[in-house]
Design a protein around this motif. Structure first.
Motif, PDB file in Angstrom:
ATOM      1  N   ASP A  71       0.805  -1.216   0.000  1.00  0.00           N
ATOM      2  CA  ASP A  71       0.000   0.000   0.000  1.00  0.00           C
ATOM      3  C   ASP A  71       0.842   1.272   0.000  1.00  0.00           C
ATOM      4  OD1 ASP A  71      -2.534  -1.430   0.341  1.00  0.00           O
ATOM      5  OD2 ASP A  71      -1.811  -1.855   2.372  1.00  0.00           O
ATOM      6  N   LEU A  72       2.023   1.194   0.609  1.00  0.00           N
ATOM      7  CA  LEU A  72       2.819   2.410   0.814  1.00  0.00           C
ATOM      8  C   LEU A  72       4.302   2.095   0.635  1.00  0.00           C
ATOM      9  CD1 LEU A  72       2.955   5.390   1.684  1.00  0.00           C
ATOM     10  CD2 LEU A  72       2.893   4.620   4.070  1.00  0.00           C
ATOM     11  N   LEU A  73       4.973   2.949  -0.133  1.00  0.00           N
ATOM     12  CA  LEU A  73       6.381   2.762  -0.457  1.00  0.00           C
ATOM     13  C   LEU A  73       7.199   3.943   0.067  1.00  0.00           C
ATOM     14  CD1 LEU A  73       8.486   1.107  -2.113  1.00  0.00           C
ATOM     15  CD2 LEU A  73       7.771   2.417  -4.114  1.00  0.00           C
ATOM     16  N   PHE A  74       8.171   3.658   0.941  1.00  0.00           N
ATOM     17  CA  PHE A  74       9.124   4.668   1.395  1.00  0.00           C
ATOM     18  C   PHE A  74      10.350   4.527   0.501  1.00  0.00           C
ATOM     19  CE2 PHE A  74       6.426   3.903   5.035  1.00  0.00           C
ATOM     20  CZ  PHE A  74       6.190   5.183   5.517  1.00  0.00           C
ATOM     21  N   GLN A 115       1.035   3.973  -2.870  1.00  0.00           N
ATOM     22  CA  GLN A 115       1.306   5.347  -2.455  1.00  0.00           C
ATOM     23  C   GLN A 115       2.806   5.490  -2.193  1.00  0.00           C
ATOM     24  OE1 GLN A 115      -1.768   7.606  -0.092  1.00  0.00           O
ATOM     25  NE2 GLN A 115      -2.135   5.562   0.694  1.00  0.00           N
ATOM     26  N   ILE A 116       3.328   6.699  -2.427  1.00  0.00           N
ATOM     27  CA  ILE A 116       4.770   6.914  -2.343  1.00  0.00           C
ATOM     28  C   ILE A 116       5.096   8.040  -1.375  1.00  0.00           C
ATOM     29  CG2 ILE A 116       6.882   7.370  -3.665  1.00  0.00           C
ATOM     30  CD1 ILE A 116       4.801   6.931  -6.164  1.00  0.00           C
ATOM     31  N   ILE A 117       6.020   7.754  -0.459  1.00  0.00           N
ATOM     32  CA  ILE A 117       6.652   8.795   0.347  1.00  0.00           C
ATOM     33  C   ILE A 117       8.140   8.733   0.020  1.00  0.00           C
ATOM     34  CG2 ILE A 117       7.249   9.578   2.665  1.00  0.00           C
ATOM     35  CD1 ILE A 117       4.585   8.495   3.641  1.00  0.00           C
ATOM     36  N   PHE A 118       8.631   9.778  -0.630  1.00  0.00           N
ATOM     37  CA  PHE A 118      10.052   9.813  -0.970  1.00  0.00           C
ATOM     38  C   PHE A 118      10.874  10.170   0.268  1.00  0.00           C
ATOM     39  CE2 PHE A 118       8.330  10.430  -5.275  1.00  0.00           C
ATOM     40  CZ  PHE A 118       9.125   9.530  -5.982  1.00  0.00           C
ATOM     41  N   VAL A 119      12.056   9.581   0.356  1.00  0.00           N
ATOM     42  CA  VAL A 119      12.973   9.856   1.459  1.00  0.00           C
ATOM     43  C   VAL A 119      14.333  10.159   0.841  1.00  0.00           C
ATOM     44  CG1 VAL A 119      13.967   9.009   3.601  1.00  0.00           C
ATOM     45  CG2 VAL A 119      11.711   8.208   2.897  1.00  0.00           C
ATOM     46  N   VAL A 128       2.865  11.261  -1.819  1.00  0.00           N
ATOM     47  CA  VAL A 128       2.135  11.698  -0.635  1.00  0.00           C
ATOM     48  C   VAL A 128       2.939  12.763   0.111  1.00  0.00           C
ATOM     49  CG1 VAL A 128       1.226  10.980   1.608  1.00  0.00           C
ATOM     50  CG2 VAL A 128       0.960   9.488  -0.382  1.00  0.00           C
ATOM     51  N   ASP A 129       4.270  12.542   0.185  1.00  0.00           N
ATOM     52  CA  ASP A 129       5.117  13.481   0.919  1.00  0.00           C
ATOM     53  C   ASP A 129       6.577  13.262   0.504  1.00  0.00           C
ATOM     54  OD1 ASP A 129       5.915  15.447   2.716  1.00  0.00           O
ATOM     55  OD2 ASP A 129       4.585  14.719   4.292  1.00  0.00           O
ATOM     56  N   TYR A 130       7.419  14.176   0.974  1.00  0.00           N
ATOM     57  CA  TYR A 130       8.848  14.135   0.650  1.00  0.00           C
ATOM     58  C   TYR A 130       9.602  14.391   1.944  1.00  0.00           C
ATOM     59  CZ  TYR A 130      13.021  15.073  -2.258  1.00  0.00           C
ATOM     60  OH  TYR A 130      14.253  15.022  -2.879  1.00  0.00           O
ATOM     61  N   ILE A 172      -2.531   7.502   5.236  1.00  0.00           N
ATOM     62  CA  ILE A 172      -3.686   6.780   5.801  1.00  0.00           C
ATOM     63  C   ILE A 172      -4.988   7.439   5.361  1.00  0.00           C
ATOM     64  CG2 ILE A 172      -4.896   6.251   7.956  1.00  0.00           C
ATOM     65  CD1 ILE A 172      -2.102   5.921   9.248  1.00  0.00           C
ATOM     66  N   GLU A 173      -5.028   8.756   5.428  1.00  0.00           N
ATOM     67  CA  GLU A 173      -6.246   9.474   5.027  1.00  0.00           C
ATOM     68  C   GLU A 173      -6.534   9.307   3.542  1.00  0.00           C
ATOM     69  OE1 GLU A 173      -5.549  13.457   6.304  1.00  0.00           O
ATOM     70  OE2 GLU A 173      -5.790  12.990   8.442  1.00  0.00           O
ATOM     71  N   MET A 174      -5.501   9.346   2.714  1.00  0.00           N
ATOM     72  CA  MET A 174      -5.695   9.163   1.280  1.00  0.00           C
ATOM     73  C   MET A 174      -6.144   7.740   0.963  1.00  0.00           C
ATOM     74  SD  MET A 174      -2.502  11.344  -0.320  1.00  0.00           S
ATOM     75  CE  MET A 174      -2.956  10.958  -2.012  1.00  0.00           C
ATOM     76  N   HIS A 175      -5.575   6.777   1.678  1.00  0.00           N
ATOM     77  CA  HIS A 175      -5.966   5.374   1.485  1.00  0.00           C
ATOM     78  C   HIS A 175      -7.437   5.177   1.853  1.00  0.00           C
ATOM     79  CE1 HIS A 175      -5.191   1.037   1.203  1.00  0.00           C
ATOM     80  NE2 HIS A 175      -5.934   0.912   2.287  1.00  0.00           N
ATOM     81  N   GLN A 176      -7.852   5.782   2.958  1.00  0.00           N
ATOM     82  CA  GLN A 176      -9.237   5.655   3.407  1.00  0.00           C
ATOM     83  C   GLN A 176     -10.194   6.310   2.419  1.00  0.00           C
ATOM     84  OE1 GLN A 176     -10.246   3.869   6.212  1.00  0.00           O
ATOM     85  NE2 GLN A 176     -12.190   4.102   5.123  1.00  0.00           N
ATOM     86  N   MET A 177      -9.824   7.483   1.913  1.00  0.00           N
ATOM     87  CA  MET A 177     -10.672   8.168   0.926  1.00  0.00           C
ATOM     88  C   MET A 177     -10.822   7.329  -0.341  1.00  0.00           C
ATOM     89  SD  MET A 177      -9.291  12.088   1.246  1.00  0.00           S
ATOM     90  CE  MET A 177     -10.136  12.585  -0.257  1.00  0.00           C
ATOM     91  N   LYS A 178      -9.735   6.719  -0.763  1.00  0.00           N
ATOM     92  CA  LYS A 178      -9.775   5.873  -1.958  1.00  0.00           C
ATOM     93  C   LYS A 178     -10.679   4.675  -1.733  1.00  0.00           C
ATOM     94  CE  LYS A 178      -6.783   3.236  -5.050  1.00  0.00           C
ATOM     95  NZ  LYS A 178      -5.384   2.787  -5.327  1.00  0.00           N
TER      96      LYS A 178
END
Length: 232
Positions: free
Chosen positions: A50-53, A75-79, A95-97, A115-121
């Protein structure tokens, strides 16, 4: 529902740091951490992520290369230790950087967005999703077909195991099987019907859904293999 997460970073220290934050978060589950894009890609293609760092600058393939090779992206959070890529990162609907080193407070804020974006989807998808009504404990429940993991015989009842709950319904397996779309569900044993999309791995004896092993009848392994390999 917890988000399944993958961490990708060629720096061992930063990868361990983010993986530890994921493990400590109550709404996240770490399904893999990798030092390169190739191994991460194999995981994403074979597991529910669901989510990729994601780190950006890595040897051989960058984080952007990894994303370019995926037909369907989590979903992607870049690090990253650099801010140079921030603009390009949001071209990938990030989602964020997060800047290295990642601190816990900033990490939690980014995760909350995911989490909020996942729930909305999910809420939007449920409005259009197929569902059935089942009667359990004298109440009628709306059960979304896509959330059913497996159904098992339970005496004169069938037990419906979903992502959110379980329901005990007075019915026969045959009757319940007829209510389910045959392209999504398979009777793999006299006492079990499984959602094909939820199967993570299988062998000649069992299909695995999460940590649960579902027994396979002798002649059902080939049927399951054919169903899993069928184009969606």
């Amino acid at each position: 529902m917890k988000l399944n997460c993958v961490v990708v970073d060629d720096s061992t220290i930063h990868r361990i740091t983010v993986a530890k934050l994921v493990n400590e978060h109550p709404d996240l589950t770490l399904v893999g951490d990798f030092s390169n894009a190739s191994d991460a890609r194999n995981c994403i293609l074979n597991k529910s992520v669901d989510l990729l760092f994601l780190d950006i600058e890595m040897p051989v393939q960058t984080g952007f290369d990894l994303l370019d090779g995926l037909k369907s992206r989590p979903q992607i959070i870049f690090v990253s230790s650099k801010s140079d890529y921030a603009l390009k990162a949001f071209d990938y609907a990030a989602v964020d950087y997060l800047h290295k080193p990642v601190n816990k407070e900033r990490f939690y804020k980014a995760v909350q967005k995911a989490i909020e974006m996942h729930q909305m989807k999910n809420d939007g998808a449920e409005e259009e999703a197929e569902f059935i009504f089942v009667k359990s404990n004298l109440k009628n429940f709306k059960v979304y077909i896509s959330k059913i993991k497996w159904i098992e015989a339970f005496g004169d009842y069938v037990k419906i195991n979903t992502e959110d709950d379980t329901h005990l319904v007075l019915s026969t397996m045959k009757s319940f099987e007829n209510d389910l779309p045959p392209d999504k569900f398979l009777r793999v044993h006299k006492s079990f019907i499984i959602n094909i999309d939820k199967v993570q791995r299988f062998n000649s004896k069992f299909a695995e859904i999460g940590k649960t092993q579902i027994p396979l009848s002798r002649n059902k392994k080939e049927d399951l293999a054919n169903a899993l390999n069928k184009p969606s």
